[in-house]
Design a protein around this motif. Structure first.
Motif, PDB file in Angstrom:
ATOM      1  N   ASN A   1       4.363   4.491   4.119  1.00 30.45           N
ATOM      2  CA  ASN A   1       5.574   4.228   4.584  1.00 30.45           C
ATOM      3  C   ASN A   1       5.891   3.712   5.768  1.00 30.45           C
ATOM      4  OD1 ASN A   1       7.972   2.632   3.725  1.00 30.45           O
ATOM      5  ND2 ASN A   1       8.337   3.426   1.815  1.00 30.45           N
TER       6      ASN A   1
ATOM      7  N   ARG B   1       3.187   6.433  -4.882  1.00 32.37           N
ATOM      8  CA  ARG B   1       3.199   6.915  -6.581  1.00 32.37           C
ATOM      9  C   ARG B   1       1.914   7.925  -6.423  1.00 32.37           C
ATOM     10  NH1 ARG B   1       2.172   3.767 -11.172  1.00 32.37           N
ATOM     11  NH2 ARG B   1       0.293   2.291 -10.076  1.00 32.37           N
ATOM     12  N   ALA B   2       0.540   7.906  -5.498  1.00 31.59           N
ATOM     13  CA  ALA B   2       0.196   8.186  -5.908  1.00 31.59           C
ATOM     14  C   ALA B   2       0.391   9.474  -5.152  1.00 31.59           C
ATOM     15  CB  ALA B   2      -1.581   8.241  -4.494  1.00 31.59           C
ATOM     16  N   LYS B   3       1.259  10.213  -4.960  1.00 32.20           N
ATOM     17  CA  LYS B   3       1.738  11.145  -4.407  1.00 32.20           C
ATOM     18  C   LYS B   3       2.067  12.137  -5.458  1.00 32.20           C
ATOM     19  CE  LYS B   3       4.396  11.069  -0.004  1.00 32.20           C
ATOM     20  NZ  LYS B   3       5.070  10.572   0.702  1.00 32.20           N
ATOM     21  N   GLY B   4       2.576  11.467  -6.510  1.00 30.57           N
ATOM     22  CA  GLY B   4       2.650  11.977  -7.689  1.00 30.57           C
ATOM     23  C   GLY B   4       4.851  11.564  -7.871  1.00 30.57           C
ATOM     24  N   LEU B   5       5.741  11.227  -6.922  1.00 40.08           N
ATOM     25  CA  LEU B   5       7.187  10.901  -6.813  1.00 40.08           C
ATOM     26  C   LEU B   5       7.724   9.968  -8.612  1.00 40.08           C
ATOM     27  CD1 LEU B   5       7.915   9.965  -3.427  1.00 40.08           C
ATOM     28  CD2 LEU B   5       7.912  11.969  -4.044  1.00 40.08           C
TER      29      LEU B   5
ATOM     30  N   ARG C   1       1.551   1.923  -3.439  1.00 38.37           N
ATOM     31  CA  ARG C   1       0.620   2.544  -3.814  1.00 38.37           C
ATOM     32  C   ARG C   1       1.026   4.129  -3.812  1.00 38.37           C
ATOM     33  NH1 ARG C   1      -5.242   0.458  -2.514  1.00 38.37           N
ATOM     34  NH2 ARG C   1      -4.571   1.428  -0.598  1.00 38.37           N
ATOM     35  N   THR C   2       1.018   4.651  -2.053  1.00 36.90           N
ATOM     36  CA  THR C   2       0.797   6.147  -2.003  1.00 36.90           C
ATOM     37  C   THR C   2       2.007   6.688  -2.265  1.00 36.90           C
ATOM     38  OG1 THR C   2       0.290   5.076   0.578  1.00 36.90           O
ATOM     39  CG2 THR C   2       0.929   7.026   0.375  1.00 36.90           C
TER      40      THR C   2
ATOM     41  N   ARG D   1      -0.824  13.938 -10.152  1.00 39.07           N
ATOM     42  CA  ARG D   1      -0.836  12.933  -8.979  1.00 39.07           C
ATOM     43  C   ARG D   1      -0.304  14.031  -7.919  1.00 39.07           C
ATOM     44  NH1 ARG D   1       2.205   8.138 -10.776  1.00 39.07           N
ATOM     45  NH2 ARG D   1       0.115   7.086 -12.441  1.00 39.07           N
TER      46      ARG D   1
ATOM     47  N   HIS E   1      10.605   4.273  -1.763  1.00 45.10           N
ATOM     48  CA  HIS E   1      10.225   3.863  -0.487  1.00 45.10           C
ATOM     49  C   HIS E   1      10.403   2.179  -0.755  1.00 45.10           C
ATOM     50  CE1 HIS E   1       7.693   7.195   0.734  1.00 45.10           C
ATOM     51  NE2 HIS E   1       8.684   7.775  -0.891  1.00 45.10           N
ATOM     52  N   ALA E   2      10.124   1.462  -1.767  1.00 47.02           N
ATOM     53  CA  ALA E   2      10.235  -0.052  -1.963  1.00 47.02           C
ATOM     54  C   ALA E   2      10.984  -0.616  -1.748  1.00 47.02           C
ATOM     55  CB  ALA E   2       9.711  -0.622  -3.438  1.00 47.02           C
TER      56      ALA E   2
ATOM     57  N   GLU F   1       2.703  12.067 -13.527  1.00 42.86           N
ATOM     58  CA  GLU F   1       3.104  12.437 -12.455  1.00 42.86           C
ATOM     59  C   GLU F   1       3.294  13.491 -11.883  1.00 42.86           C
ATOM     60  OE1 GLU F   1       7.553  10.976 -12.925  1.00 42.86           O
ATOM     61  OE2 GLU F   1       7.161   8.877 -12.909  1.00 42.86           O
TER      62      GLU F   1
ATOM     63  N   ASP G   1       1.045  -1.423  -0.146  1.00 42.01           N
ATOM     64  CA  ASP G   1      -0.062  -0.354   0.555  1.00 42.01           C
ATOM     65  C   ASP G   1       0.648   1.403  -0.140  1.00 42.01           C
ATOM     66  OD1 ASP G   1      -2.059  -1.632   0.071  1.00 42.01           O
ATOM     67  OD2 ASP G   1      -2.781  -1.169   2.142  1.00 42.01           O
ATOM     68  N   TYR G   2       2.323   1.565   0.938  1.00 40.34           N
ATOM     69  CA  TYR G   2       2.711   2.466   0.541  1.00 40.34           C
ATOM     70  C   TYR G   2       3.659   2.884  -0.578  1.00 40.34           C
ATOM     71  CZ  TYR G   2       6.624  -0.754   1.485  1.00 40.34           C
ATOM     72  OH  TYR G   2       7.605  -1.800   1.917  1.00 40.34           O
TER      73      TYR G   2
END
Lengths: 314, 331, 316
Positions: free
Chosen positions: B107, A217-221, A214-215, B91, A230-231, B88, A211-212
């Motif tokens: 995270n 990516r949703a943040k536009g990073l 996905r978060t 988003r 992150h991963a 990107e 999930d994090y």
């Protein structure tokens, strides 16, 4: 940080106790009369007595154990049964060779295994992923010394690109040191590269569906930030475990590779000691390996703390 | 008048790859969101509501997912097929998300302050220091006490409700035009739920953003939405302004959801949940996808594609019997 | 049935309540078909694992080749041929000859016997030394668990090959001692696996129940615990066979394992290495054989693991 080190050192005490027992037991477990067994049936009485003296088996078991621990505390591991050399001296002559070999191999494991694992883990099912998986299955099954022999055949005897033996100390010539180490270090690293690739592939696959991520990516990073920051930081926890275990594997694998490439490192010393049943040298090598492995475990623990804040908090 | 709505979704189709080929999970879904408006997207789990919203900014994993057709326009700009690098920039900056699970959506390996700050740095180009300051400011605004100290802490040091506040702080930190909140309160305690809903409404009023609110709970919708779209089996079943939907539902599924809603007052009693379960995309029934679970089912319901028909101003329903049924809403 | 617009259709909560009741009745009538037995499910899943099937076939062929080595081998493996030293592959000697002119193919076939037997020996020793302490640690917990787990941790601190070498140093070189050493090295892994599995099984209520009615411990272990941990253990055994094969080869390559003239694949590799300057080819067949066998054991283990139900797989 110091707490982690302290706790680890505290855990090392019972470990050292067990290890000292095992090391001690090595000498006790020699079947029959150890001095006779070691010297051989044809040995003279004087020679048997000399070995008896060196092993100190005229005393009671408790005294013997006390002497072993006493010696350990003072950094005295006794004397070789076959040369007058002190075990510590023999170890310190051989150690730089083995550390060079294992260290370079570890470097290969990291710089090759991690990118492979990242590529395979972020593109599951791709052609690259499938090729890496297939190669990995073979790599884990191929003995390192055999790979070393194949490398000698192809790149040494066949193409003549690399030397097939002889260790050159780093102090003498860093470039030749590296040149002579490349083939054996690569052969030694293969299994580790495979292990790291596999582990990182699977933990990156898990992390990329978390999930994090996905978060993130949703943040536009940027994709790069999502994967490498992150991963990867989360996927690195099991990776560090595997790297820690690799130290163990590399030390074991170095033994045969030193023989193949004619390096007189700790592994070669061990094989010679076994053939001669030079128990004090064996004891010294076993102890040394435990020290190295414990140090690497400490590093692994420190890395856990950095990677996983929950561990740090405990 | 010529200005396009903030978000315009038209005939969106989303597929997922399975062993048996592509399966349609979202089927011709259309809706619009105006500026400052809150749209409720309602349905049981498996109705396709989350996938619909994640597909808007291509957050569904591709593969196995794919957008098979339709269009998503944000202020007239087409998002479907937009290059990844451009998307990107949309988003987080223009369309932000809040997810259902505050426990796993942050995270665990980074401080919450860093997780907000990196987003601000990315979209607003602030310095490391300024971004850190912005993160603390946002945490403070969503009601986290001792924000500057808490910013240095990790997600596991926060309670569920506090984590969801962090998620909200993060989502609104770049002042997006549209916030997509996917079941933001489902994982929380009832008392915390109300607080988080209030916070969301406050932030919406403060920033003037639009919100798409995904939920399975019509009670939450009543609390916060202007319009509602009811999804089932990846299709829009009913679409109506909030009051219309509550008082004059025009689809048996909506009636079922309303009946299943916990009620307060004289009508409170045993809940009658909708029997059966949501269909899997591979075995959708012919005709109306809801017919196997519908108490009003007749032969006509089992054949052909049921059209979405206008039943009132801004009120549409996908039911062939809508004119003959006198469905009961809440009072 | 009247279905016209002017006929009032009953609607609202009451309809839903009745609808729900009807549905419950329907559901209770709709019995699902009988589930397959666990074994049948396993077999069906396993037969779909192509790499594992391939691996199993390969291993069966190797075992057959080892068993029938006297029939299959074209030459006596110890017969010297001074006119044919270190020859390459030819019609007479498919895999060439070694430095004493012995036929490599024949030596490989006989070597398969030694290598396979040694692996089985080592894993058996590891099982004996590992499973019992693991059962005890998992079943009794408390200090028994602490002592046994500390001991396994200590053994696992040593680099496996180095520990094996140390044991050989004490016991003296030779195949049995080498395999004993490998068994000792691998035993802690079995112990830890078994302990983890027992802990998992112990949590389940049926053992609690047996305990509370006073069934003796050894009976619970045999009747309830062992059957439940057998499948994950089989997976681990397959992987252990691969490891043992590698370890035997390494020890024999170092001259600490099998004694000449008997030869395992590792010993053949040693001979080939010593003559690498004169004939490189001899290093290929034993290495390939070792690699393929180890690969096969690994694939087989993976295949079995993937064929077990999720509920059992958890243990590994």
């Amino acid at each position: 940080m110091s707490k982690v080190i302290g706790r680890r050192l505290l855990l090392t005490i019972p470990l050292l106790f067990f290890v000292s027992l095992i090391v001690f037991a090595l000498a006790q477990l020699v079947p029959g009369d150890p001095a006779v067994t070691i010297a051989g049936e044809q040995a003279t009485a004087a020679r048997i007595e000399e070995i008896r003296e060196k092993l100190g088996i005229n005393d009671s078991t408790l005294v013997q154990y006390g002497r072993l621990v006493g010696g350990l505390v003072q950094g005295d591991l006794g004397t070789s049964l076959y040369s007058e050399q002190k075990v510590t001296d023999a170890l310190f002559t051989a150690l730089p060779i083995t550390l060079s070999l294992a260290g370079l191999a570890l470097l290969f494991v990291i710089v090759v295994g991690i990118p492979f694992g990242l590529l395979a883990g972020t593109r599951p099912g791709s052609l690259l992923d499938r090729i890496l998986t297939a190669v990995a299955a073979l790599g884990v099954a191929a003995p390192g010394y055999w790979v070393g022999i194949l490398l000698i055949i192809v790149f040494g005897l066949g193409l003549g690109w690399f030397p097939t033996g002889l260790y050159v100390p780093f102090g003498e010539s860093p470039t030749r040191w590296l040149y002579h180490l490349i083939l054996p270090a690569f052969a030694l690293s293969l299994a580790g590269i495979v292990e790291v690739t596999r582990q990182l592939r699977s933990s990156m696959r898990d992390a990329m569906t978390a999930d994090y991520v996905r978060t993130a990516r949703a943040k536009g990073l940027r994709q790069r930030t999502v994967v490498l920051k992150h991963a990867l930081k989360n996927a690195a926890v099991p990776l560090v475990t595997v790297l820690g275990l690799q130290v163990n594997v590399l030390l074991g694998g170095a033994i045969a590779l030193e023989l193949v490439f004619g390096f007189s490192g700790v592994g070669a010393l061990a094989v010679r000691a076994v053939q001669n049943r030079d128990i004090p040298v064996i004891q010294g090598i076993v102890l040394l390996s435990v020290v190295v492995v414990s140090l690497s475990n400490l590093l692994v623990d420190l890395a856990y703390g950095w990677l996983n804040p929950k561990v740090r908090a405990q | 008048m010529s200005e396009p709505p903030l978000l315009e979704v038209t005939d969106l189709d989303v597929d997922f790859a399975t062993d048996h080929g592509w399966e349609r999970v979202v089927n011709h879904v259309s809706f619009t969101v105006d500026r400052g408006e809150t749209l409720g997207l309602v349905g049981e789990s498996g109705s396709g509501k989350s996938v619909t919203c994640m597909a808007l900014t291509a957050l569904i994993p591709m593969p196995p997912g794919r957008v098979a057709g339709g269009s998503v326009r944000l202020e007239g700009r087409e998002l479907i097929g937009m290059p990844a690098a451009e998307l990107e920039q949309v988003r987080g900056a223009e369309v932000a998300n809040i997810f259902q699970e505050p426990m796993t959506s942050l995270n665990p390996a980074f401080t919450v302050g860093e997780q907000i700050a990196e987003m601000v740095r990315r979209h607003k180009g602030l310095s490391r220091r300024a971004a850190r300051g912005r993160a603390v400011e946002m945490l403070d605004r969503v009601g986290i006490p001792n924000a500057s100290r808490r910013a240095e802490e990790y997600p596991h040091q926060f309670s569920g409700g506090m984590r969801q506040r962090v998620m909200i702080a993060m989502a609104v930190s770049c002042e997006p035009k549209l916030l997509i909140a996917d079941e933001p309160t489902t994982a929380l305690d009832v008392t915390i739920q109300a607080q988080v809903l209030d916070l969301l409404r406050d932030m919406q009023a403060e920033l003037g953003m639009s919100v798409v609110f995904i939920t399975h709970d019509l009670g939450v919708v009543a609390h916060s939405c202007d319009h509602v779209v009811v999804l089932y089996g990846g299709r829009v079943m009913e679409e109506a302004p909030i009051d219309e939907l509550y008082f004059r539902p025009a689809h048996p599924y909506t009636e079922g959801l309303l009946t299943a809603m916990p009620q307060i007052g004289p009508r409170a009693g045993r809940l009658a949940s909708i029997p059966g379960s949501t269909p899997v995309p591979s075995s959708l029934p012919a005709g109306c996808v809801f017919n196997p679970r519908c108490p009003y089912v007749v032969e006509r319901c089992r054949e052909g594609e049921i059209p979405l028909v206008e039943v009132g101003p801004g009120h549409r329903s996908r039911c062939v019997r809508v004119s003959e049924l006198n469905l009961v809403g809440t009072s | 049935m009247a279905d016209r617009a002017d006929v009032a259709v009953p609607t609202g909560p009451e309809v839903w309540r009745r609808h729900a009741q009807d549905h419950r009745v329907e559901q209770s009538l709709d019995e699902s078909s009988a589930p397959l037995s666990a074994r049948a499910r396993f077999l069906r899943r396993f037969l779909q694992q192509r790499p594992a099937i391939g691996a199993l076939t390969f291993l069966v062929l190797i075992v057959l080749a080892a068993l029938f080595a006297p029939l299959l081998a074209p030459y006596d493996p110890d017969q010297n041929d001074i006119r044919n030293l270190l020859s390459g592959p030819s019609g007479d000697h498919w895999l060439g000859t070694d430095h004493l002119g012995r036929d490599t193919l024949s030596r490989m076939l006989y070597g398969a016997r030694v290598s396979l037997l040694a692996a089985v020996q080592a894993v058996s020793i590891a099982l004996v030394l590992g499973v019992v302490p693991g059962l005890l640690a998992g079943f009794f917990g408390r200090w028994v668990d602490v002592v046994i787990m500390r001991a396994t941790e200590t053994i696992m601190t040593f680099p496996p090959l180095l520990l094996a070498i140390a044991i050989v140093a004490v016991r003296g070189p030779g195949l049995f001692n080498a395999m004993l050493a490998v068994g000792v090295v691998f035993a802690p892994r079995f112990a830890r696996l078994v302990r983890g599995l027992v802990l998992g099984v112990r949590e389940e209520t049926f053992i609690e129940a047996s305990r509370s009615i006073g069934t003796p411990a050894h009976r619970i272990l045999r009747r309830h615990v062992l059957p439940n941990i057998l499948s994950p253990l089989v997976v681990q055994i397959s992987l252990a066979l691969g490891f043992a094969m590698l370890a035997e080869a390494a020890l024999s390559f170092l001259g600490l394992g099998v004694r000449p003239p008997e030869a395992s694949w590792g010993a053949l590799l040693q001979v080939a290495y010593n003559n690498i300057n004169r004939n490189s080819f001899q290093a290929i067949p034993p290495g390939v054989a070792i690699m393929l066998c180890v690969l096969a054991f690994n694939l087989l283990g993976d295949g079995i693991r993937d064929s077990l139900g999720k509920e059992i797989r958890r243990g590994t």
